[in-house]
Design a protein around this motif. Sequence first.
Motif, PDB file in Angstrom:
ATOM      1  N   MET A   1       1.245   9.452  -1.375  1.00 15.22           N
ATOM      2  CA  MET A   1       1.580   8.333  -0.088  1.00 15.22           C
ATOM      3  C   MET A   1       3.206   8.636   0.076  1.00 15.22           C
ATOM      4  N   SER A   2       3.828   9.526   0.337  1.00 16.72           N
ATOM      5  CA  SER A   2       5.354   9.874   0.034  1.00 16.72           C
ATOM      6  C   SER A   2       6.258   9.187   1.278  1.00 16.72           C
ATOM      7  N   THR A   3       5.287   8.416   2.207  1.00 16.92           N
ATOM      8  CA  THR A   3       5.985   7.619   3.207  1.00 16.92           C
ATOM      9  C   THR A   3       5.549   5.918   2.989  1.00 16.92           C
ATOM     10  N   LEU A   4       4.946   5.696   1.972  1.00 21.71           N
ATOM     11  CA  LEU A   4       4.643   4.243   1.819  1.00 21.71           C
ATOM     12  C   LEU A   4       5.657   3.373   1.880  1.00 21.71           C
ATOM     13  N   LYS A   5       5.619   2.174   2.381  1.00 18.84           N
ATOM     14  CA  LYS A   5       6.893   1.293   2.188  1.00 18.84           C
ATOM     15  C   LYS A   5       6.705   0.057   1.886  1.00 18.84           C
ATOM     16  N   LEU A   6       5.064  -0.355   2.072  1.00 19.63           N
ATOM     17  CA  LEU A   6       4.806  -1.742   1.493  1.00 19.63           C
ATOM     18  C   LEU A   6       3.489  -1.779   0.696  1.00 19.63           C
ATOM     19  N   ILE A   7       3.520  -2.330  -0.350  1.00 18.65           N
ATOM     20  CA  ILE A   7       2.300  -2.706  -1.063  1.00 18.65           C
ATOM     21  C   ILE A   7       2.333  -4.174  -1.520  1.00 18.65           C
ATOM     22  N   SER A   8       1.149  -4.717  -1.076  1.00 19.91           N
ATOM     23  CA  SER A   8       1.033  -6.193  -1.266  1.00 19.91           C
ATOM     24  C   SER A   8      -0.349  -6.392  -1.637  1.00 19.91           C
ATOM     25  N   LEU A   9      -0.578  -6.591  -3.059  1.00 22.06           N
ATOM     26  CA  LEU A   9      -2.069  -6.889  -3.790  1.00 22.06           C
ATOM     27  C   LEU A   9      -1.887  -8.307  -4.246  1.00 22.06           C
ATOM     28  N   ALA A  10      -1.296  -9.195  -3.601  1.00 17.47           N
ATOM     29  CA  ALA A  10      -1.087 -10.495  -4.245  1.00 17.47           C
ATOM     30  C   ALA A  10      -2.431 -11.435  -4.226  1.00 17.47           C
ATOM     31  N   GLU A  11      -2.481 -12.323  -5.074  1.00 23.24           N
ATOM     32  CA  GLU A  11      -3.632 -13.297  -4.813  1.00 23.24           C
ATOM     33  C   GLU A  11      -4.963 -12.687  -5.331  1.00 23.24           C
ATOM     34  N   ASN A  12      -4.986 -11.875  -6.340  1.00 22.67           N
ATOM     35  CA  ASN A  12      -6.165 -11.432  -6.655  1.00 22.67           C
ATOM     36  C   ASN A  12      -6.373 -11.530  -8.235  1.00 22.67           C
TER      37      ASN A  12
END
Length: 222
Positions: A1-12
Amino acid sequence: MSTLKLISLAENKFSGPIPSIFFNMSSLQYIDLSNNKLSGTLPPEVGNLTMLTDLYLDNNNFEDSLPSSLFKCKQLQYLSLWSNNFKGKLLPEIGNLTKLTVLQLPYNNFEGAIPSEIGNLQNLEHFNLGVNDFVGTIPLEIFNISTIQEIGIIDNYLSGTLPSYMGLFLPSLTGIFLGNNELRGMIPASISNASQLFTVILTINSFSGLIPKTLGNLRLLR
């Protein structure tokens, strides 16, 4: 994922360490892993994320000290590490993050002095180091950051006095939280120059002298 800008895995309920692959994604700008059960350390490879603007790791079980490489992420604007087990000193290199607007490190085990290089953060709006083990005096440079809206350093072991000019250069300050420390001396009359103040918490210290009449000029005080 060389262009991925955002990761949100909150509240798990994720557990274990942050996957090392995260730190190879040099395009990442936003990481939110708050409110999980993650553990381990923040590895030195975090310094690879030179585009990172937002890092939220609140309410996890991370431990150990912050790697110095974190302060190579010079695009950081939001750094929030509430309620973990981070420890060690806050390095002077924190002053390299000149774009920071939010620095939230409360409810950890940080120790040592608060570095004066905090004064380099001239865009800072929210500054919270409460409920740690910081010692020494409050760096005077904090009271010269004109953008700051909140100063929160409750429940530490800070000593010394407040500067006589503490409110003169804080036109945006709305809350100051210094309770449960070892501060002494008088409350400066200049506090009233911070005219946007609506919360002042100075409980459980060793302040003395007169309560300044100028507090009555703080018309927004709640």
